[in-house]
Scaffold this active site. Sequence first.
Site, PDB file in Angstrom:
ATOM      1  N   ASP A  41      15.612  -8.086  -7.194  1.00  0.00           N
ATOM      2  CA  ASP A  41      14.565  -7.392  -7.955  1.00  0.00           C
ATOM      3  C   ASP A  41      14.214  -8.261  -9.160  1.00  0.00           C
ATOM      4  O   ASP A  41      14.829  -9.311  -9.384  1.00  0.00           O
ATOM      5  CB  ASP A  41      15.058  -5.997  -8.392  1.00  0.00           C
ATOM      6  CG  ASP A  41      13.921  -4.977  -8.496  1.00  0.00           C
ATOM      7  OD1 ASP A  41      12.899  -5.300  -9.152  1.00  0.00           O
ATOM      8  OD2 ASP A  41      14.052  -3.874  -7.936  1.00  0.00           O
ATOM      9  N   ASN A  89      11.126  -4.313   0.597  1.00  0.00           N
ATOM     10  CA  ASN A  89      10.849  -2.974   0.076  1.00  0.00           C
ATOM     11  C   ASN A  89      10.155  -2.998  -1.285  1.00  0.00           C
ATOM     12  O   ASN A  89       9.633  -1.973  -1.721  1.00  0.00           O
ATOM     13  CB  ASN A  89      12.221  -2.255   0.009  1.00  0.00           C
ATOM     14  CG  ASN A  89      12.203  -1.003  -0.813  1.00  0.00           C
ATOM     15  OD1 ASN A  89      11.681   0.023  -0.373  1.00  0.00           O
ATOM     16  ND2 ASN A  89      12.746  -1.057  -2.022  1.00  0.00           N
ATOM     17  N   TYR A 154      -3.661  -0.920  -2.550  1.00  0.00           N
ATOM     18  CA  TYR A 154      -2.419  -0.436  -1.932  1.00  0.00           C
ATOM     19  C   TYR A 154      -2.657  -0.156  -0.439  1.00  0.00           C
ATOM     20  O   TYR A 154      -1.839  -0.518   0.410  1.00  0.00           O
ATOM     21  CB  TYR A 154      -1.985   0.836  -2.668  1.00  0.00           C
ATOM     22  CG  TYR A 154      -0.593   1.338  -2.358  1.00  0.00           C
ATOM     23  CD1 TYR A 154       0.527   0.712  -2.889  1.00  0.00           C
ATOM     24  CD2 TYR A 154      -0.401   2.466  -1.567  1.00  0.00           C
ATOM     25  CE1 TYR A 154       1.801   1.192  -2.631  1.00  0.00           C
ATOM     26  CE2 TYR A 154       0.869   2.952  -1.300  1.00  0.00           C
ATOM     27  CZ  TYR A 154       1.975   2.308  -1.836  1.00  0.00           C
ATOM     28  OH  TYR A 154       3.239   2.791  -1.572  1.00  0.00           O
ATOM     29  N   LYS A 158      -0.697  -2.146   2.459  1.00  0.00           N
ATOM     30  CA  LYS A 158       0.232  -1.442   3.350  1.00  0.00           C
ATOM     31  C   LYS A 158      -0.276  -1.459   4.792  1.00  0.00           C
ATOM     32  O   LYS A 158       0.512  -1.588   5.734  1.00  0.00           O
ATOM     33  CB  LYS A 158       0.454  -0.015   2.855  1.00  0.00           C
ATOM     34  CG  LYS A 158       1.131   0.068   1.471  1.00  0.00           C
ATOM     35  CD  LYS A 158       2.505  -0.582   1.448  1.00  0.00           C
ATOM     36  CE  LYS A 158       3.260  -0.309   0.144  1.00  0.00           C
ATOM     37  NZ  LYS A 158       4.591  -0.927   0.135  1.00  0.00           N
ATOM     38  N   THR A 189      10.222   9.032  -6.344  1.00  0.00           N
ATOM     39  CA  THR A 189      10.697   7.830  -7.043  1.00  0.00           C
ATOM     40  C   THR A 189       9.762   7.559  -8.219  1.00  0.00           C
ATOM     41  O   THR A 189       8.726   8.218  -8.363  1.00  0.00           O
ATOM     42  CB  THR A 189      10.685   6.585  -6.126  1.00  0.00           C
ATOM     43  OG1 THR A 189       9.323   6.200  -5.933  1.00  0.00           O
ATOM     44  CG2 THR A 189      11.351   6.819  -4.786  1.00  0.00           C
TER      45      THR A 189
HETATM   46  N1  LIG Z   1       7.691   6.693  -3.585  1.00  0.00           N
HETATM   47  C1  LIG Z   1       6.660   6.852  -2.774  1.00  0.00           C
HETATM   48  O1  LIG Z   1       5.932   7.848  -2.818  1.00  0.00           O
HETATM   49  C2  LIG Z   1       6.373   5.781  -1.738  1.00  0.00           C
HETATM   50  C3  LIG Z   1       5.692   6.153  -0.571  1.00  0.00           C
HETATM   51  C4  LIG Z   1       5.416   5.189   0.378  1.00  0.00           C
HETATM   52  C5  LIG Z   1       5.835   3.894   0.188  1.00  0.00           C
HETATM   53  N2  LIG Z   1       6.486   3.552  -0.952  1.00  0.00           N
HETATM   54  C6  LIG Z   1       6.917   2.154  -1.089  1.00  0.00           C
HETATM   55  O2  LIG Z   1       8.324   2.125  -1.226  1.00  0.00           O
HETATM   56  C7  LIG Z   1       8.712   0.883  -1.816  1.00  0.00           C
HETATM   57  C8  LIG Z   1       9.769   1.148  -2.863  1.00  0.00           C
HETATM   58  O3  LIG Z   1       9.161   1.873  -3.919  1.00  0.00           O
HETATM   59  P1  LIG Z   1       9.867   3.089  -4.656  1.00  0.00           P
HETATM   60  O4  LIG Z   1       9.183   4.313  -4.202  1.00  0.00           O
HETATM   61  O5  LIG Z   1      11.332   2.974  -4.538  1.00  0.00           O
HETATM   62  O6  LIG Z   1       9.339   2.839  -6.154  1.00  0.00           O
HETATM   63  P2  LIG Z   1      10.070   2.178  -7.388  1.00  0.00           P
HETATM   64  O7  LIG Z   1       8.966   1.900  -8.368  1.00  0.00           O
HETATM   65  O8  LIG Z   1      11.205   3.022  -7.811  1.00  0.00           O
HETATM   66  O9  LIG Z   1      10.655   0.811  -6.805  1.00  0.00           O
HETATM   67  C9  LIG Z   1       9.888  -0.348  -6.621  1.00  0.00           C
HETATM   68  C10 LIG Z   1      10.789  -1.540  -6.913  1.00  0.00           C
HETATM   69  O10 LIG Z   1      10.066  -2.763  -6.629  1.00  0.00           O
HETATM   70  C11 LIG Z   1      10.350  -3.684  -7.671  1.00  0.00           C
HETATM   71  N3  LIG Z   1       9.290  -4.690  -7.773  1.00  0.00           N
HETATM   72  C12 LIG Z   1       8.014  -4.515  -8.191  1.00  0.00           C
HETATM   73  N4  LIG Z   1       7.365  -5.684  -8.175  1.00  0.00           N
HETATM   74  C13 LIG Z   1       8.248  -6.630  -7.743  1.00  0.00           C
HETATM   75  C14 LIG Z   1       8.166  -8.018  -7.517  1.00  0.00           C
HETATM   76  N5  LIG Z   1       7.036  -8.700  -7.736  1.00  0.00           N
HETATM   77  N6  LIG Z   1       9.268  -8.661  -7.070  1.00  0.00           N
HETATM   78  C15 LIG Z   1      10.423  -7.987  -6.843  1.00  0.00           C
HETATM   79  N7  LIG Z   1      10.560  -6.665  -7.039  1.00  0.00           N
HETATM   80  C16 LIG Z   1       9.483  -5.994  -7.496  1.00  0.00           C
HETATM   81  C17 LIG Z   1      10.446  -2.825  -8.924  1.00  0.00           C
HETATM   82  O11 LIG Z   1      11.120  -3.511  -9.982  1.00  0.00           O
HETATM   83  C18 LIG Z   1      11.192  -1.623  -8.400  1.00  0.00           C
HETATM   84  O12 LIG Z   1      12.598  -1.765  -8.489  1.00  0.00           O
HETATM   85  C19 LIG Z   1       7.419   0.249  -2.332  1.00  0.00           C
HETATM   86  O13 LIG Z   1       7.010  -0.757  -1.446  1.00  0.00           O
HETATM   87  C20 LIG Z   1       6.443   1.407  -2.320  1.00  0.00           C
HETATM   88  O14 LIG Z   1       5.112   0.976  -2.195  1.00  0.00           O
HETATM   89  C21 LIG Z   1       6.779   4.464  -1.916  1.00  0.00           C
END
Ligand SMILES: NC(=O)c1ccc[n+]([C@@H]2O[C@H](COP(=O)([O-])OP(=O)(O)OC[C@H]3O[C@@H](n4cnc5c(N)ncnc54)[C@H](O)[C@@H]3O)[C@@H](O)[C@H]2O)c1
Length: 268
Positions: A41, A89, A154, A158, A189
């Site tokens: 991260d 992720n 986004y 995706k 999250t």
């Molecule tokens: N929470 C939701 O509703 C949801 C739904 C569908 C998909 N997602 C996807 O799930 C994945 C995880 O997200 P989450 O929900 O845990 O949110 P989150 O914001 O808690 O986690 C995202 C993580 O990605 C890291 N990150 C961001 N930019 C980065 C980079 N350039 N390099 C390395 N790390 C980086 C952040 O520091 C963070 O730890 C993401 O791809 C998000 O798009 C989330």
Amino acid sequence: MTFPPPPGPGSVALITGGTGGFGRALTQQLRERDVTVVVADLDTERNRSVADELGAHFAALDVTDRAANEAVVARVEAEHGRLDAAYLNAGISAAKSDDELDLEEFLRVVDVDLFGVVYGVQAARPAIRRAGGGAIVVTASLAGLSPMATDPGYSVAKGGAIAFVRSMAPRLAREGTTITAICPGFADTAIIDRIRHEFEAAQFPVIPAAEVAAAMVAAWESGEPGAAYVIQPGVGTVPYRFKGVPSARTATGETAVVPEALRPPSMR
Ligand SMILES: NC(=O)c1ccc[n+]([C@@H]2O[C@H](COP(=O)([O-])OP(=O)(O)OC[C@H]3O[C@@H](n4cnc5c(N)ncnc54)[C@H](O)[C@@H]3O)[C@@H](O)[C@H]2O)c1
């Protein structure tokens, strides 16, 4: 079908965006199975200590940096001897959702959420092949299947990630690696913090991060190459059934057969 080695003692997983909501829940579930986990991260004190608390190793990584993706995988192999599963992720969404399209923000989201995945696959693929095969699990989103009007970048990123997973699946399957996409709806999250009050006001259910993490573990254990797993509150995890497109017809009205060179070797 032969599945990759299951998550368990002796296996090694890399999770990008590993200190976020899904990343933490996934790390916990993999650590419960004695998997060695490397959480990658952005380089902050907070992220380092989260990894430490979870009993995981930390690797500083900005997924938009191609060389850094390669370096992290090289480090995982050097320090832990192998890489069995890569969870790509890391992700961000747009910080605002007005009617203007902020092109800089659009490109930033695509850079992290789509090109971060492409670089991650390129970096992890040879290492997983050296381990005898394994899994690559991409965190896409429901927005990749049903675009969000509030966040075009986004949705494009995706949707592109899901197309990339499906396109890469046959060649990876031939070397023993299963690539899949996880497509959650809104989940609990930090990424939804900006709009959380809207869900609460509308009493719209959001998915617990642990439920998404369980689907990510299952994708390593028994995912089908190229599958996109939808997760929705109250529905659980279901493979998305893509509709086919209309086939081309010959002058005489028969289905035209795609030239052999354009079909994956497994379908020739
Ligand atoms: N929470 C939701 O509703 C949801 C739904 C569908 C998909 N997602 C996807 O799930 C994945 C995880 O997200 P989450 O929900 O845990 O949110 P989150 O914001 O808690 O986690 C995202 C993580 O990605 C890291 N990150 C961001 N930019 C980065 C980079 N350039 N390099 C390395 N790390 C980086 C952040 O520091 C963070 O730890 C993401 O791809 C998000 O798009 C989330």
